[in-house]
Design a protein around this motif. Sequence first.
Motif, PDB file in Angstrom:
ATOM      1  N   GLU A 107       0.813  -1.220   0.000  1.00  0.00           N
ATOM      2  CA  GLU A 107       0.000   0.000   0.000  1.00  0.00           C
ATOM      3  C   GLU A 107       0.844   1.267   0.000  1.00  0.00           C
ATOM      4  N   LEU A 108       2.172   1.123   0.138  1.00  0.00           N
ATOM      5  CA  LEU A 108       3.025   2.298   0.340  1.00  0.00           C
ATOM      6  C   LEU A 108       4.027   2.521  -0.792  1.00  0.00           C
ATOM      7  N   LEU A 109       3.830   1.866  -1.913  1.00  0.00           N
ATOM      8  CA  LEU A 109       4.831   1.923  -2.988  1.00  0.00           C
ATOM      9  C   LEU A 109       4.358   2.681  -4.219  1.00  0.00           C
ATOM     10  N   GLY A 110       3.344   3.504  -4.057  1.00  0.00           N
ATOM     11  CA  GLY A 110       2.760   4.226  -5.180  1.00  0.00           C
ATOM     12  C   GLY A 110       3.738   4.977  -6.074  1.00  0.00           C
ATOM     13  N   PRO A 111       4.743   5.671  -5.514  1.00  0.00           N
ATOM     14  CA  PRO A 111       5.654   6.449  -6.368  1.00  0.00           C
ATOM     15  C   PRO A 111       6.493   5.605  -7.324  1.00  0.00           C
ATOM     16  N   PHE A 112       6.613   4.307  -7.064  1.00  0.00           N
ATOM     17  CA  PHE A 112       7.446   3.455  -7.918  1.00  0.00           C
ATOM     18  C   PHE A 112       6.568   2.810  -8.991  1.00  0.00           C
ATOM     19  N   LYS A 113       6.662   3.324 -10.201  1.00  0.00           N
ATOM     20  CA  LYS A 113       5.745   2.917 -11.272  1.00  0.00           C
ATOM     21  C   LYS A 113       6.189   1.640 -11.986  1.00  0.00           C
ATOM     22  N   CYS A 114       7.490   1.363 -11.985  1.00  0.00           N
ATOM     23  CA  CYS A 114       7.998   0.173 -12.658  1.00  0.00           C
ATOM     24  C   CYS A 114       8.489  -0.803 -11.599  1.00  0.00           C
ATOM     25  N   ARG A 115       7.843  -1.981 -11.535  1.00  0.00           N
ATOM     26  CA  ARG A 115       8.175  -2.940 -10.483  1.00  0.00           C
ATOM     27  C   ARG A 115       8.522  -4.288 -11.104  1.00  0.00           C
ATOM     28  N   LEU A 116       9.655  -4.836 -10.672  1.00  0.00           N
ATOM     29  CA  LEU A 116      10.172  -6.076 -11.227  1.00  0.00           C
ATOM     30  C   LEU A 116      10.323  -7.130 -10.138  1.00  0.00           C
ATOM     31  N   GLY A 117      10.272  -8.389 -10.531  1.00  0.00           N
ATOM     32  CA  GLY A 117      10.518  -9.495  -9.612  1.00  0.00           C
ATOM     33  C   GLY A 117      11.515 -10.463 -10.210  1.00  0.00           C
ATOM     34  N   TYR A 118      12.414 -10.978  -9.371  1.00  0.00           N
ATOM     35  CA  TYR A 118      13.455 -11.894  -9.834  1.00  0.00           C
ATOM     36  C   TYR A 118      13.650 -12.976  -8.786  1.00  0.00           C
ATOM     37  N   GLY A 119      13.517 -14.245  -9.192  1.00  0.00           N
ATOM     38  CA  GLY A 119      13.680 -15.326  -8.234  1.00  0.00           C
ATOM     39  C   GLY A 119      14.043 -16.626  -8.910  1.00  0.00           C
ATOM     40  N   GLY A 128       6.328 -15.262  -7.474  1.00  0.00           N
ATOM     41  CA  GLY A 128       5.036 -15.600  -8.068  1.00  0.00           C
ATOM     42  C   GLY A 128       3.876 -15.465  -7.103  1.00  0.00           C
ATOM     43  N   ALA A 129       4.089 -15.828  -5.844  1.00  0.00           N
ATOM     44  CA  ALA A 129       3.013 -15.788  -4.853  1.00  0.00           C
ATOM     45  C   ALA A 129       2.596 -14.361  -4.506  1.00  0.00           C
ATOM     46  N   PHE A 130       3.553 -13.434  -4.500  1.00  0.00           N
ATOM     47  CA  PHE A 130       3.263 -12.062  -4.082  1.00  0.00           C
ATOM     48  C   PHE A 130       3.212 -11.071  -5.252  1.00  0.00           C
ATOM     49  N   ALA A 131       3.337 -11.566  -6.479  1.00  0.00           N
ATOM     50  CA  ALA A 131       3.411 -10.676  -7.640  1.00  0.00           C
ATOM     51  C   ALA A 131       2.183  -9.790  -7.777  1.00  0.00           C
ATOM     52  N   ASN A 132       1.012 -10.370  -7.652  1.00  0.00           N
ATOM     53  CA  ASN A 132      -0.214  -9.585  -7.813  1.00  0.00           C
ATOM     54  C   ASN A 132      -0.367  -8.578  -6.690  1.00  0.00           C
ATOM     55  N   LEU A 133      -0.078  -9.000  -5.457  1.00  0.00           N
ATOM     56  CA  LEU A 133      -0.173  -8.105  -4.310  1.00  0.00           C
ATOM     57  C   LEU A 133       0.759  -6.908  -4.481  1.00  0.00           C
ATOM     58  N   LEU A 134       1.974  -7.150  -4.965  1.00  0.00           N
ATOM     59  CA  LEU A 134       2.963  -6.080  -5.112  1.00  0.00           C
ATOM     60  C   LEU A 134       2.835  -5.339  -6.437  1.00  0.00           C
ATOM     61  N   LYS A 135       1.883  -5.747  -7.282  1.00  0.00           N
ATOM     62  CA  LYS A 135       1.644  -5.101  -8.572  1.00  0.00           C
ATOM     63  C   LYS A 135       2.905  -5.105  -9.435  1.00  0.00           C
ATOM     64  N   LEU A 136       3.513  -6.280  -9.553  1.00  0.00           N
ATOM     65  CA  LEU A 136       4.713  -6.392 -10.375  1.00  0.00           C
ATOM     66  C   LEU A 136       4.331  -6.293 -11.850  1.00  0.00           C
ATOM     67  N   ASP A 137       5.210  -5.632 -12.618  1.00  0.00           N
ATOM     68  CA  ASP A 137       4.987  -5.471 -14.057  1.00  0.00           C
ATOM     69  C   ASP A 137       5.677  -6.567 -14.860  1.00  0.00           C
ATOM     70  N   GLN A 138       6.907  -6.899 -14.472  1.00  0.00           N
ATOM     71  CA  GLN A 138       7.699  -7.892 -15.190  1.00  0.00           C
ATOM     72  C   GLN A 138       8.389  -8.799 -14.171  1.00  0.00           C
ATOM     73  N   VAL A 139       8.508 -10.084 -14.503  1.00  0.00           N
ATOM     74  CA  VAL A 139       9.205 -11.014 -13.617  1.00  0.00           C
ATOM     75  C   VAL A 139      10.173 -11.860 -14.429  1.00  0.00           C
ATOM     76  N   LEU A 140      11.227 -12.284 -13.776  1.00  0.00           N
ATOM     77  CA  LEU A 140      12.198 -13.221 -14.337  1.00  0.00           C
ATOM     78  C   LEU A 140      12.326 -14.369 -13.347  1.00  0.00           C
ATOM     79  N   LEU A 141      11.920 -15.567 -13.769  1.00  0.00           N
ATOM     80  CA  LEU A 141      11.904 -16.721 -12.878  1.00  0.00           C
ATOM     81  C   LEU A 141      12.711 -17.860 -13.479  1.00  0.00           C
ATOM     82  N   PHE A 142      13.627 -18.402 -12.696  1.00  0.00           N
ATOM     83  CA  PHE A 142      14.377 -19.588 -13.085  1.00  0.00           C
ATOM     84  C   PHE A 142      13.782 -20.795 -12.359  1.00  0.00           C
ATOM     85  N   HIS A 143      13.366 -21.785 -13.128  1.00  0.00           N
ATOM     86  CA  HIS A 143      12.724 -23.014 -12.626  1.00  0.00           C
ATOM     87  C   HIS A 143      12.017 -22.804 -11.283  1.00  0.00           C
TER      88      HIS A 143
END
Length: 343
Positions: A107-119, A128-143
């Motif tokens: 709820e506190l990350l509004g100023p950051f418009k581009c959000r990425l996930g890497y795992g 993957g579990a928290f991507a929707n909650l954190l409003k991630l735009d792009q993810v990179l997942l290895f197996h």
Amino acid sequence: MKLLYWLDDWLSQTPEQQQTSLPFAGSDLLGDVFVKYHFIDTNKPLLFTFSPAGTNLQEQDLHEDFNPWGYKLARSQQVNIISFQHLGRSNWFRSRNLIFFIEQLAELLGPFKCRLGYGLSRGGFGVGAFANLLKLDQVLLFHPVSTKNKAKVPWDQRSSTDIAQKFDWLGDYHDVDLGHAKGYIIYDPTNPTDRQHAKRYPQLNHLRVYGMGHGTHATYLTKFGFYKQVAVDFIANQQIDVAAFRQQTRTLRFKEDYYKKLNKANAQSAHRLSLLSKAHQILLEEKAQHIQDHQAQIDVQPLVDIALKHEQDNPQDAIQLLEVAQQLSPEDPLIDHKLKQLK
């Protein structure tokens, strides 16, 4: 939860004040998860990383300079980072403290418009579990592991699945939920469990690397720079140059470990083993021809110099370097002489 208090106060400022108050860095301990963060610019991507399995880090092992998995990479790429490091050997980011923290954080990350996930692996589950909650735009997942809920993945018979049953796999954020996130999932289709998990990420671009394996091959690929090169490309551009990626994975074919892993993965199929043997032999011939064609352009002296410099302290490393140099320049008498000395 210093970060939540800081963000709450930070959001009350104007955009100009928010920017001038950066950089900001710190860390929090959320029960069995350590989180470290560094914010530098709201106009740059905010990267979330979750640690993979492979460590048994405890609270007493934490210190001021400790960096969770992926943290240093994000810093080197000059992006904002929030990095989650699990503590203990069996930890699937399921603690109530962590979930409450991430719910408040989202709820506190509004100023950051581009959000990425890497795992990677277990870290891929976290992204993957928290991507929707954190409003991630792009993810990179290895197996990645999509979930350890046995009802949803009855084919995941790995020992880690049974161990993970002590956690709640029915509550919130126990399964992949990417929201609108796009991106890439990279895995080895010869690993049947990884292949099945990958099918549960249909909205991602699937990049298959035969022989990459799961876990046992990670150290080798790390030394080869595979993970880092792909991650840097993703962080810098929010996408992967797929053509360059495929060219990079082709170079794996020149590594003997590549065929060893493939042979192991296909041990029950005589047909596939026969095909692999033929492919391996063709490659060896191509490699020999390539070296012969480019012999005049290859300068092996740097390899020889390093080997000679370290022959006293690390004779085995020196031998390996000289053996590589000998493959590139088989007629060099100095290399042949030094190898005979060291062996």
